[in-house]
Design an enzyme around this catalytic site. Structure first.
Site, PDB file in Angstrom:
ATOM      1  N   ARG A  34      23.676  46.770  40.149  1.00 39.08           N
ATOM      2  CA  ARG A  34      24.841  46.763  39.259  1.00 39.08           C
ATOM      3  C   ARG A  34      26.131  47.039  40.020  1.00 39.08           C
ATOM      4  O   ARG A  34      27.190  47.228  39.403  1.00 39.08           O
ATOM      5  CB  ARG A  34      24.653  47.805  38.151  1.00 39.08           C
ATOM      6  CG  ARG A  34      23.607  47.386  37.124  1.00 39.08           C
ATOM      7  CD  ARG A  34      23.374  48.444  36.054  1.00 39.08           C
ATOM      8  NE  ARG A  34      22.463  47.941  35.032  1.00 39.08           N
ATOM      9  CZ  ARG A  34      21.808  48.704  34.165  1.00 39.08           C
ATOM     10  NH1 ARG A  34      21.983  50.028  34.201  1.00 39.08           N
ATOM     11  NH2 ARG A  34      20.996  48.171  33.280  1.00 39.08           N
ATOM     12  N   GLU A  46      16.491  40.466  39.133  1.00 39.90           N
ATOM     13  CA  GLU A  46      15.779  40.030  37.931  1.00 39.90           C
ATOM     14  C   GLU A  46      14.356  39.590  38.245  1.00 39.90           C
ATOM     15  O   GLU A  46      13.437  39.829  37.460  1.00 39.90           O
ATOM     16  CB  GLU A  46      16.539  38.899  37.232  1.00 39.90           C
ATOM     17  CG  GLU A  46      17.864  39.328  36.612  1.00 39.90           C
ATOM     18  CD  GLU A  46      17.723  40.445  35.592  1.00 39.90           C
ATOM     19  OE1 GLU A  46      16.597  40.660  35.097  1.00 39.90           O
ATOM     20  OE2 GLU A  46      18.726  41.121  35.307  1.00 39.90           O
ATOM     21  N   GLN A  51       8.105  42.496  34.917  1.00 36.80           N
ATOM     22  CA  GLN A  51       6.865  43.262  34.752  1.00 36.80           C
ATOM     23  C   GLN A  51       6.759  44.427  35.729  1.00 36.80           C
ATOM     24  O   GLN A  51       5.661  44.862  36.074  1.00 36.80           O
ATOM     25  CB  GLN A  51       5.653  42.331  34.940  1.00 36.80           C
ATOM     26  CG  GLN A  51       5.625  41.169  33.977  1.00 36.80           C
ATOM     27  CD  GLN A  51       5.400  41.612  32.553  1.00 36.80           C
ATOM     28  OE1 GLN A  51       4.302  41.992  32.181  1.00 36.80           O
ATOM     29  NE2 GLN A  51       6.449  41.589  31.756  1.00 36.80           N
ATOM     30  N   LEU A  89       4.560  45.024  46.099  1.00 37.07           N
ATOM     31  CA  LEU A  89       5.299  44.889  44.847  1.00 37.07           C
ATOM     32  C   LEU A  89       4.514  44.119  43.784  1.00 37.07           C
ATOM     33  O   LEU A  89       4.751  44.264  42.593  1.00 37.07           O
ATOM     34  CB  LEU A  89       6.643  44.206  45.108  1.00 37.07           C
ATOM     35  CG  LEU A  89       7.745  44.343  44.052  1.00 37.07           C
ATOM     36  CD1 LEU A  89       7.970  45.787  43.655  1.00 37.07           C
ATOM     37  CD2 LEU A  89       9.047  43.730  44.571  1.00 37.07           C
ATOM     38  N   GLY A  90       3.571  43.300  44.237  1.00 40.20           N
ATOM     39  CA  GLY A  90       2.738  42.572  43.290  1.00 40.20           C
ATOM     40  C   GLY A  90       3.324  41.257  42.807  1.00 40.20           C
ATOM     41  O   GLY A  90       4.482  40.952  43.068  1.00 40.20           O
ATOM     42  N   TYR A  91       2.527  40.500  42.101  1.00 44.20           N
ATOM     43  CA  TYR A  91       2.932  39.174  41.608  1.00 44.20           C
ATOM     44  C   TYR A  91       3.667  38.397  42.699  1.00 44.20           C
ATOM     45  O   TYR A  91       4.839  38.058  42.563  1.00 44.20           O
ATOM     46  CB  TYR A  91       3.816  39.317  40.371  1.00 44.20           C
ATOM     47  CG  TYR A  91       3.080  39.738  39.129  1.00 44.20           C
ATOM     48  CD1 TYR A  91       1.800  39.286  38.866  1.00 44.20           C
ATOM     49  CD2 TYR A  91       3.676  40.570  38.196  1.00 44.20           C
ATOM     50  CE1 TYR A  91       1.123  39.672  37.721  1.00 44.20           C
ATOM     51  CE2 TYR A  91       3.009  40.958  37.041  1.00 44.20           C
ATOM     52  CZ  TYR A  91       1.738  40.500  36.808  1.00 44.20           C
ATOM     53  OH  TYR A  91       1.071  40.886  35.671  1.00 44.20           O
ATOM     54  N   TYR A 129      13.953  33.859  30.367  1.00 41.17           N
ATOM     55  CA  TYR A 129      14.581  35.176  30.483  1.00 41.17           C
ATOM     56  C   TYR A 129      15.532  35.241  31.681  1.00 41.17           C
ATOM     57  O   TYR A 129      16.708  35.611  31.541  1.00 41.17           O
ATOM     58  CB  TYR A 129      13.544  36.317  30.613  1.00 41.17           C
ATOM     59  CG  TYR A 129      14.213  37.553  31.136  1.00 41.17           C
ATOM     60  CD1 TYR A 129      15.022  38.317  30.304  1.00 41.17           C
ATOM     61  CD2 TYR A 129      14.150  37.899  32.495  1.00 41.17           C
ATOM     62  CE1 TYR A 129      15.731  39.406  30.779  1.00 41.17           C
ATOM     63  CE2 TYR A 129      14.854  38.983  32.981  1.00 41.17           C
ATOM     64  CZ  TYR A 129      15.646  39.723  32.129  1.00 41.17           C
ATOM     65  OH  TYR A 129      16.359  40.772  32.609  1.00 41.17           O
ATOM     66  N   ASP A 147      13.681  39.727  26.971  1.00 40.69           N
ATOM     67  CA  ASP A 147      12.514  40.292  27.642  1.00 40.69           C
ATOM     68  C   ASP A 147      11.766  41.184  26.651  1.00 40.69           C
ATOM     69  O   ASP A 147      12.053  41.184  25.458  1.00 40.69           O
ATOM     70  CB  ASP A 147      12.956  41.088  28.869  1.00 40.69           C
ATOM     71  CG  ASP A 147      13.700  42.356  28.466  1.00 40.69           C
ATOM     72  OD1 ASP A 147      14.226  42.403  27.336  1.00 40.69           O
ATOM     73  OD2 ASP A 147      13.743  43.288  29.274  1.00 40.69           O
ATOM     74  N   CYS A 201      15.039  53.256  22.858  1.00 37.12           N
ATOM     75  CA  CYS A 201      14.144  52.534  21.946  1.00 37.12           C
ATOM     76  C   CYS A 201      12.838  52.196  22.666  1.00 37.12           C
ATOM     77  O   CYS A 201      12.465  51.044  22.830  1.00 37.12           O
ATOM     78  CB  CYS A 201      14.842  51.265  21.450  1.00 37.12           C
ATOM     79  SG  CYS A 201      14.103  50.519  19.981  1.00 37.12           S
ATOM     80  N   CYS A 208      15.260  57.982  18.276  1.00 38.75           N
ATOM     81  CA  CYS A 208      16.191  57.442  17.282  1.00 38.75           C
ATOM     82  C   CYS A 208      17.402  58.346  17.040  1.00 38.75           C
ATOM     83  O   CYS A 208      18.492  57.879  16.717  1.00 38.75           O
ATOM     84  CB  CYS A 208      15.461  57.179  15.968  1.00 38.75           C
ATOM     85  SG  CYS A 208      14.144  55.941  16.111  1.00 38.75           S
ATOM     86  N   CYS A 211      20.108  57.364  19.274  1.00 44.48           N
ATOM     87  CA  CYS A 211      20.389  55.933  19.326  1.00 44.48           C
ATOM     88  C   CYS A 211      21.795  55.586  18.827  1.00 44.48           C
ATOM     89  O   CYS A 211      22.181  55.960  17.714  1.00 44.48           O
ATOM     90  CB  CYS A 211      19.352  55.158  18.509  1.00 44.48           C
ATOM     91  SG  CYS A 211      19.592  53.367  18.582  1.00 44.48           S
TER      92      CYS A 211
END
Length: 369
Positions: A34, A46, A51, A89-91, A129, A147, A201, A208, A211
């Site tokens: 960011r 991203e 996941q 990190l996987g995938y 996404y 997502d 959330c 809540c 929120c």
DNA sequence: TACTCGTGGGG
DNA sequence: TCCCCAAGAGT
């Protein structure tokens, strides 16, 4: 389409946008991706976050930007280094697709990440996404980035009871986002929905009382927030017994194998191993039988080094790992054909290994001490 | 559509 | 210990 979501008729859009975005502006986490709106950085983050938890991604992202500061740097990086950046990190298809897509951007778009839904959606690994996330966060386009967080948050706020495990359900939420998104701040709007899902959330017990959009939430009004979202799915994991060995030669080198370019752990390196499909042989004998068939040699195996259980998304490995020595010369053509290689203890660190094989190596080094 | 594809953290 | 999950995409 809109009539499927009654709550959209009554929600105060301007107030909702203001409450959501104001909260994000003051409460958002300071995360490395960011720091600025560089589309390349947004893109990489991203993909990593797919996941995958934020806390897990942070160190990987920082190291990735250290190794590949710009899109051009990454486009020119060699495959082994790219995979190494993703190790653990996987995938792993994510980084293979990302590398391919970045090279495509450099070749076809002059190194500038495209800013239209049509073009960006064509890039490998960029689905609905990620396309929306890049377009809204980096380019300010009013595109939905739906997502798991967004589906959870909106399932509650708008009281949507569709099964979020079903692919077509995403379209319902995309329609809701298109309806509600603040065109003057698409970046904060989309990020705020995800941040809200991550911090307030949450799946279990949503906070809540903290929120910022509680007064807009239909589920809270009905007291059913903990029943949402609806998600039905559950697969059982298949068990796969394996026998593996960390094998050395007279030079103290290790025998490693490159996995196929598709399927599980594609292109990663591993210690030689075989799936056990018969219980007739002792595991050591079975290993040598398979090794003989593949490479024309047998090994002298020692005692059991370690038993490793590794749980994947949809299967479980149970690996009995031995140590051993190969004292005979090996056929180089067979080695190349089947993607085997001898590497020194120093050089082995350049290769990317999946976690279970890292554990085998760790056990080996521990024992050697 | 349903299944494949990793990993580590938390209830 | 077990199960769910965490900013999904490809096939």
């Amino acid at each position: 389409m809109k009539e499927e979501i009654p709550a959209l008729k009554t929600i105060d859009r301007k107030q909702f946008q203001h409450d959501l975005i104001s909260w994000f502006a003051s409460e958002h986490r300071d995360l490395p991706w960011r720091e600025n709106k560089d589309p390349y950085r947004v893109w990489v983050s991203e993909i990593m976050l797919q996941q995958t938890r934020v806390d897990t991604v942070i160190p990987y992202f920082n190291r990735f930007m250290d190794w590949f500061p710009t899109l051009d740097d990454f486009a020119e990086a060699d495959e082994e280094r790219v995979l190494k950046a993703w190790e653990g990190l996987g995938y792993y298809s994510r980084v293979r697709n990302l590398h391919s897509a970045v090279k495509e951007v450099k070749a076809s778009y002059g190194g500038v990440v495209p800013d239209t839904p049509e073009e960006i959606a064509k890039l490998k690994g960029v689905g609905p996404y990620t396309a929306g996330a890049i377009l809204s966060i980096a380019y300010g386009k009013p595109e939905p980035a739906v997502d798991g967080n967004v589906m959870r948050v909106f399932s509650r706020i708008l009281l949507i009871r569709e099964d979020i495990a079903k692919p077509k359900t995403r379209k319902t939420f995309e329609a809701a986002v298109r309806d509600l998104i603040d065109h003057d701040n698409t970046s904060f709007f989309n990020q705020a929905l995800m941040e809200l899902g991550a911090l307030i959330c949450t799946p279990g017990k949503p906070a809540c009382l903290l929120c910022p959009v509680q007064e807009h939430c239909e589920a809270f009004k009905e007291g059913v927030q903990s029943e949402l979202p609806i998600k039905i799915q559950k697969k059982k994991t298949r068990k796969v017994p394996l026998v593996a060995a960390i094998l050395t030669n007279h030079n103290g080198e290790f025998l490693i194998h490159k996995r196929p370019s598709d399927g599980l752990l594609a292109n990663l390196w591993e210690f030689p191993n075989f799936e056990i499909h018969t219980g007739l042989l002792a595991k050591r004998d079975f290993f040598n039988q398979e090794l003989e068939e593949l490479l024309g040699v047998t090994s002298e195996l020692g005692e059991l080094l370690v038993k490793i259980e590794h749980v994947f998304s949809h299967l479980v490995w149970n690996v009995d790992t031995f140590t051993g020595v190969i004292s005979t010369e090996m056929d180089e053509d067979l080695m190349i054909k089947h993607q085997f290689k001898w590497v020194s203890e120093i050089d082995i660190e350049q290769y990317a290994f999946p976690v279970p094989h890292q554990k085998m190596m760790a056990a080996y080094k521990e024992k050697k001490k």
